[in-house]
Design a protein around this motif. Sequence first.
Motif, PDB file in Angstrom:
ATOM      1  N   TYR A  14       0.550  -0.972   0.070  1.00 56.78           N
ATOM      2  CA  TYR A  14       0.438   0.169  -0.055  1.00 56.78           C
ATOM      3  C   TYR A  14       1.191   1.183  -0.101  1.00 56.78           C
ATOM      4  N   ASN A  16       0.750   5.354   1.087  1.00 60.57           N
ATOM      5  CA  ASN A  16      -0.131   6.149   2.294  1.00 60.57           C
ATOM      6  C   ASN A  16      -0.176   7.887   1.336  1.00 60.57           C
ATOM      7  N   LEU A  57      -3.416   3.705   1.562  1.00 58.79           N
ATOM      8  CA  LEU A  57      -4.195   3.984   2.711  1.00 58.79           C
ATOM      9  C   LEU A  57      -4.037   5.842   3.291  1.00 58.79           C
ATOM     10  N   CYS A  65      -2.303   3.097  11.823  1.00 55.69           N
ATOM     11  CA  CYS A  65      -3.011   4.011  10.741  1.00 55.69           C
ATOM     12  C   CYS A  65      -4.145   4.207  11.238  1.00 55.69           C
ATOM     13  N   THR A 129      -8.343   2.454   3.859  1.00 60.61           N
ATOM     14  CA  THR A 129      -8.185   2.882   2.069  1.00 60.61           C
ATOM     15  C   THR A 129      -9.168   4.257   2.518  1.00 60.61           C
TER      16      THR A 129
END
Length: 143
Positions: A14, A16, A57, A65, A129
């Motif tokens: 992923y 960010n 994300l 997160c 996400t």
Amino acid sequence: ASCGCPVYVTFHWYGNDCQPKTMGNYDHLLGRLNEVASIMEAYPFVQGAIINQVGMLNCPYGVECIPNSGKYPADKQPDETCPSTEELPNGLATFVAEALDIAISAKTKDGRSVLKGFSWFSQEKAAGTYNQRLQHLNGSINE
């Protein structure tokens, strides 16, 4: 492989906070692919990498997160997706294109392609996400 050993290395990857260059996400992807290339060179029966979740994300890299905690919180963006920026001129489309370019170019020393599969995590705001749907519910393209 006749040994019954796995022949693919799988992992999720992923970006960010809509900042894959700034956050070092592209470098991380390249590092992971280089690790798989090393495995392929050491164990020739290993066929390559399947990246079975790729997405962005909605939080900064390197911390827990917490959605909407970064520079580009989804809840403040049009359509809750990555905005057009200098780093991502076409939003998530730029991210996907650059990630694919990196992944497709990964090779072993003897020239074998490392990438064998690449799956976009096309969920709308799932698991921290952004809105990653490729199409809106009405069928139009999510840019």
